[in-house]
Design a protein around this motif. Structure first.
Motif, PDB file in Angstrom:
ATOM      1  N   GLY A   1      25.317  45.222   2.630  1.00 58.48           N
ATOM      2  CA  GLY A   1      25.450  44.167   3.408  1.00 58.48           C
ATOM      3  C   GLY A   1      26.586  44.350   4.360  1.00 58.48           C
ATOM      4  N   LEU A   2      26.771  45.657   5.233  1.00 58.93           N
ATOM      5  CA  LEU A   2      26.968  46.188   6.366  1.00 58.93           C
ATOM      6  C   LEU A   2      26.457  45.722   7.438  1.00 58.93           C
ATOM      7  CD1 LEU A   2      29.513  48.894   4.607  1.00 58.93           C
ATOM      8  CD2 LEU A   2      30.126  46.607   4.571  1.00 58.93           C
ATOM      9  N   LEU A   3      25.277  46.019   7.711  1.00 57.16           N
ATOM     10  CA  LEU A   3      24.562  46.120   8.532  1.00 57.16           C
ATOM     11  C   LEU A   3      23.448  45.225   7.942  1.00 57.16           C
ATOM     12  CD1 LEU A   3      24.576  48.174  10.679  1.00 57.16           C
ATOM     13  CD2 LEU A   3      22.603  49.229   9.832  1.00 57.16           C
ATOM     14  N   LYS A   4      23.617  44.205   9.428  1.00 55.75           N
ATOM     15  CA  LYS A   4      21.996  43.614   8.871  1.00 55.75           C
ATOM     16  C   LYS A   4      21.097  43.440   9.369  1.00 55.75           C
ATOM     17  CE  LYS A   4      24.841  39.979   6.489  1.00 55.75           C
ATOM     18  NZ  LYS A   4      26.433  40.705   6.626  1.00 55.75           N
ATOM     19  N   ASP A   5      20.097  42.998   9.564  1.00 53.30           N
ATOM     20  CA  ASP A   5      18.496  42.787   9.813  1.00 53.30           C
ATOM     21  C   ASP A   5      17.993  44.157  10.220  1.00 53.30           C
ATOM     22  OD1 ASP A   5      19.395  39.940  10.994  1.00 53.30           O
ATOM     23  OD2 ASP A   5      20.239  40.991  13.008  1.00 53.30           O
ATOM     24  N   VAL A   6      18.259  45.392   9.268  1.00 56.15           N
ATOM     25  CA  VAL A   6      17.310  45.784   8.528  1.00 56.15           C
ATOM     26  C   VAL A   6      16.452  46.222   7.607  1.00 56.15           C
ATOM     27  CG1 VAL A   6      16.893  48.925   9.406  1.00 56.15           C
ATOM     28  CG2 VAL A   6      18.966  47.740  10.720  1.00 56.15           C
ATOM     29  N   PRO A   7      14.920  46.099   7.653  1.00 57.86           N
ATOM     30  CA  PRO A   7      14.190  45.670   5.707  1.00 57.86           C
ATOM     31  C   PRO A   7      14.642  47.245   5.414  1.00 57.86           C
ATOM     32  CG  PRO A   7      13.357  43.916   8.404  1.00 57.86           C
ATOM     33  CD  PRO A   7      14.340  45.150   8.600  1.00 57.86           C
ATOM     34  N   VAL A   8      14.765  46.791   4.712  1.00 55.77           N
ATOM     35  CA  VAL A   8      14.302  48.216   3.660  1.00 55.77           C
ATOM     36  C   VAL A   8      13.447  48.133   3.460  1.00 55.77           C
ATOM     37  CG1 VAL A   8      14.754  49.271   1.379  1.00 55.77           C
ATOM     38  CG2 VAL A   8      16.151  47.721   1.556  1.00 55.77           C
ATOM     39  N   LYS A   9      12.189  47.728   3.955  1.00 54.95           N
ATOM     40  CA  LYS A   9      10.747  48.426   4.069  1.00 54.95           C
ATOM     41  C   LYS A   9      10.583  48.656   5.424  1.00 54.95           C
ATOM     42  CE  LYS A   9       5.932  46.320   4.611  1.00 54.95           C
ATOM     43  NZ  LYS A   9       5.538  46.094   5.915  1.00 54.95           N
ATOM     44  N   VAL A  10      11.443  48.843   6.462  1.00 54.25           N
ATOM     45  CA  VAL A  10      11.366  50.105   7.916  1.00 54.25           C
ATOM     46  C   VAL A  10      12.003  51.290   7.191  1.00 54.25           C
ATOM     47  CG1 VAL A  10      12.309  50.051   9.834  1.00 54.25           C
ATOM     48  CG2 VAL A  10      10.604  48.054   9.172  1.00 54.25           C
ATOM     49  N   LEU A  11      13.474  50.931   6.695  1.00 49.82           N
ATOM     50  CA  LEU A  11      13.894  51.937   6.283  1.00 49.82           C
ATOM     51  C   LEU A  11      12.419  53.215   5.584  1.00 49.82           C
ATOM     52  CD1 LEU A  11      17.098  51.379   5.711  1.00 49.82           C
ATOM     53  CD2 LEU A  11      16.336  51.756   7.700  1.00 49.82           C
ATOM     54  N   ASN A  12      12.423  53.004   4.736  1.00 48.95           N
ATOM     55  CA  ASN A  12      11.259  53.369   3.087  1.00 48.95           C
ATOM     56  C   ASN A  12      10.228  53.986   4.386  1.00 48.95           C
ATOM     57  OD1 ASN A  12      12.838  53.056   1.056  1.00 48.95           O
ATOM     58  ND2 ASN A  12      11.708  51.274   0.472  1.00 48.95           N
ATOM     59  N   GLU A  13       9.178  52.835   5.347  1.00 49.33           N
ATOM     60  CA  GLU A  13       7.818  53.624   5.645  1.00 49.33           C
ATOM     61  C   GLU A  13       8.366  54.494   6.959  1.00 49.33           C
ATOM     62  OE1 GLU A  13       5.884  49.202   5.538  1.00 49.33           O
ATOM     63  OE2 GLU A  13       7.034  49.904   7.701  1.00 49.33           O
ATOM     64  N   LEU A  14       9.567  54.849   7.262  1.00 51.48           N
ATOM     65  CA  LEU A  14      10.330  55.674   8.377  1.00 51.48           C
ATOM     66  C   LEU A  14      10.499  56.688   7.684  1.00 51.48           C
ATOM     67  CD1 LEU A  14      13.205  53.933  10.939  1.00 51.48           C
ATOM     68  CD2 LEU A  14      10.743  54.689  11.862  1.00 51.48           C
ATOM     69  N   LEU A  15      10.455  56.654   6.605  1.00 51.26           N
ATOM     70  CA  LEU A  15      11.164  57.897   5.777  1.00 51.26           C
ATOM     71  C   LEU A  15       9.820  58.498   5.576  1.00 51.26           C
ATOM     72  CD1 LEU A  15      13.701  58.497   3.785  1.00 51.26           C
ATOM     73  CD2 LEU A  15      12.671  58.160   2.209  1.00 51.26           C
ATOM     74  N   VAL A  16       8.603  58.443   5.664  1.00 50.54           N
ATOM     75  CA  VAL A  16       7.377  59.138   5.904  1.00 50.54           C
ATOM     76  C   VAL A  16       6.005  58.775   7.510  1.00 50.54           C
ATOM     77  CG1 VAL A  16       5.072  58.837   4.805  1.00 50.54           C
ATOM     78  CG2 VAL A  16       6.522  58.139   3.800  1.00 50.54           C
ATOM     79  N   LEU A  17       7.144  57.585   7.347  1.00 45.79           N
ATOM     80  CA  LEU A  17       6.265  57.708   9.008  1.00 45.79           C
ATOM     81  C   LEU A  17       6.838  59.346   9.861  1.00 45.79           C
ATOM     82  CD1 LEU A  17       4.646  55.520  10.685  1.00 45.79           C
ATOM     83  CD2 LEU A  17       6.712  55.095  11.558  1.00 45.79           C
ATOM     84  N   THR A  18       7.761  59.393   9.494  1.00 46.75           N
ATOM     85  CA  THR A  18       8.813  60.705  10.677  1.00 46.75           C
ATOM     86  C   THR A  18       8.709  62.240  10.304  1.00 46.75           C
ATOM     87  OG1 THR A  18      10.372  60.583   9.474  1.00 46.75           O
ATOM     88  CG2 THR A  18      10.308  59.271  11.441  1.00 46.75           C
TER      89      THR A  18
END
Lengths: 178, 375
Positions: free
Chosen positions: B327-344
């Motif tokens: 809860g220290l960083l807001k407005d970043v959906p976990v979905k985006v982080l997971n997708e970036l893991l693969v997308l990059t």
């Protein structure tokens, strides 16, 4: 037995060589075997899984065709033609029949890989209908023995009848796979 | 986001590099949607620590050589049979599609690999191998890999029981049409003796940054390996642990029932989750500002970097994810982080771009794609 080459140390390596159809056998100590180059240990950065198997199977790691361990190395699967030695080299079976063809020789390997040698999981409905029946009968027999030991004879008779009924469902002549 | 920040965003100095032609952007948008998968959703039980759960079953046909030793003709027969069973079935076929591996470009094969839908071995197969894929990508069946069939269920979060049940359902369906190689003593017979018995490999992908930061990871890894489980990096065998992500899976397939196997993995995973939660609690108490700072900096680098390699991305994504979870960083959906893991990953970047890229070009492109994704 002493090493046939140096005659000093105990022989720990048994090499069977087949050259031009002629079989020769030598017993060597570690040192002499290495020196004679009977065992090649090519250095590969990644240690391939199948070399592990060779070790577990009693075959020399990284064995080349020329070293055929005595006893079971000559075993061959009649279905796909894979030999036990080749299995050690590639780490894979050729077909489902290989399991049967290599038989008991596989047990130490399976025990070392899994700590077990008997399947305890799912049984497929069709291929396993016979197996399922047999397992059920097995467990009923155990129950029967328990009941007898407990002197619960009425219940034991019930279990016995169940076993008879299941046995009558078993197809004659054993397996009905397929 | 407050108003001030939003105003700043419109002056994003990266705007100039992320703006492509409209057509290009549209195509990339479609391809990005293609890369996204159900397991990346960031949902499911314990999703803040367990990214995904995978269960796979190895199955073979009776009286057919295993694929590595099979002739083209025999492999073709197996493939044809798989097609008949799954794609000509009224109930199953509407949700399934088949991809013949030899008809796929090398880049697309790599995309499937990076999405964890195929194995490295299948990605290199050219002889009558295929992937049968359910539309939500939760179920995938590899045909003519090392074994004739490998049924996989891939779910977000910690869902071992569901994964096993789903995979088993497809297994039952296949078995109704195919004679399996099964032995009373040795169970399901597989090409490799490491899979014989249940043919089951269950694995979970865990994000354990706090355990790593509090320097407990080595102790835990050795404990895990002592209970018959294997630890690997994000991309399976032989891959390094990067970005605090690790995969834990069962090694033993013979002599334990499927339930025992997944329950054993479940209980070890639960313990790791507890350890990680305790360590996170500790970090929050002892170094809240440090963790928040780290997450914020990571976000800043990702958002404004002009070139970046994949290792760095993985570490930064981990820092951000921890910040988000706490809860220290807001407005970043976990979905985006997971997708970036693969997308990059290299394959996905080249697929998005429609051309082969050198490592240098990939570093540039990676920064651009991250930009677009975070925008």
């Amino acid at each position: 037995m002493l090493c046939e080459r140096c005659g000093k140390k105990n022989a720990s390596v048994h090499v069977t060589k087949i050259t031009e159809g002629k079989k020769t056998e030598v017993y060597l100590c570690d040192h002499c075997a290495k020196e004679k180059g009977e065992f090649e240990f090519p250095f590969e950065g990644k240690f391939p899984l199948h070399q592990f198997f060779s070790g577990l199977m009693g075959l020399p790691a990284g064995s080349s065709e020329k070293v055929i361990p005595t006893g079971y190395g000559g075993l061959q699967c009649p279905e796909c033609g894979l030999t036990y030695t080749q299995f050690g080299q590639i780490g894979h079976f050729g077909c489902d029949r290989c399991y049967e063809s290599f038989g008991k020789n596989l047990l130490p390997l399976l025990r070392r890989l899994h700590g077990n040698q008997k399947h305890m999981g799912k049984i497929p409905a069709r291929a396993g209908s016979y197996v399922k029946l047999k397992k059920e009968i097995e467990s009923l027999r155990e129950e029967l023995q328990r009941k007898v030991a407990e002197e619960a004879f009425e219940e034991a008779a019930e279990v016995r009848d169940k076993i008879r009924k299941l046995e009558s469902e078993c197809p004659p002549g054993g397996e009905n796979l397929g | 986001m407050d108003k001030e920040e939003r105003a700043e965003d419109t002056n994003n100095p990266m705007d100039e590099i992320i703006r492509g032609s409209e057509e290009e952007n549209k195509l990339q948008q479609t391809r990005r949607m293609e890369i996204a998968s159900k397991w990346m959703e960031g949902t499911g039980p314990e999703a803040d620590i367990v990214i995904s759960t995978r269960v796979r079953l190895a199955r073979n046909m009776r009286n057919f050589p295993f694929p590595p030793l099979a002739s083209d003709e025999q492999r073709e027969k197996v493939l044809k049979l798989a097609e008949d069973v799954f794609l000509k079935n009224e109930e199953k076929s509407p949700e399934l599609q088949i991809l013949n591996i030899n008809s796929l470009s090398p880049v697309y094969r790599q995309v499937l690999l990076e999405k964890h839908l195929i194995s490295p071995l299948l990605s290199k197969e050219n002889r009558f191998s295929a992937l049968i894929l359910r539309d939500d990508e939760v179920i995938s069946i590899m045909v003519n890999e090392e074994d004739h069939f490998r049924i996989q269920c891939l779910l977000p979060g910690l869902q071992l029981e569901k994964g096993w049940q789903e995979a088993s359902r497809y297994d039952d369906f296949l078995e109704a049409h195919v004679d399996y190689a099964f032995d009373e003593e040795k169970g399901y017979l597989t090409a490799c003796p490491t899979n014989v018995g249940t043919g089951l490999r269950a694995s979970v992908m865990l994000h354990l940054p706090a355990i790593v930061l509090t320097q407990q990871i080595n102790r835990i890894l050795s404990a895990v390996s002592q209970v018959g489980l294997a630890v690997r990096g994000l991309y399976g065998e032989g891959t390094e642990i990067v970005g605090n992500l690790l995969q834990i899976s069962n090694q033993i397939t013979l002599g334990q029932s499927e339930e025992e196997i997944w329950q054993n993995l479940y209980s070890v995973t639960s313990q790791l989750i507890n350890q990680e939660k305790n360590a996170r609690e500790h970090l929050l108490n002892e170094g809240r500002e440090k963790i928040a700072d780290r997450a914020g900096r990571a976000y800043g680098i990702l958002k404004y970097a002009r070139m970046i390699d994949s290792q760095e991305v993985m570490q930064l994504l981990s820092d951000i994810r921890l910040g988000v979870d706490l809860g220290l960083l807001k407005d970043v959906p976990v979905k985006v982080l997971n997708e970036l893991l693969v997308l990059t990953r290299p394959g996905c970047l080249q697929y998005l771009n429609g051309k082969t890229l050198s490592p240098y070009e990939r570093d540039l492109e990676r920064a651009v794609q991250i930009q677009k994704w975070l925008a």
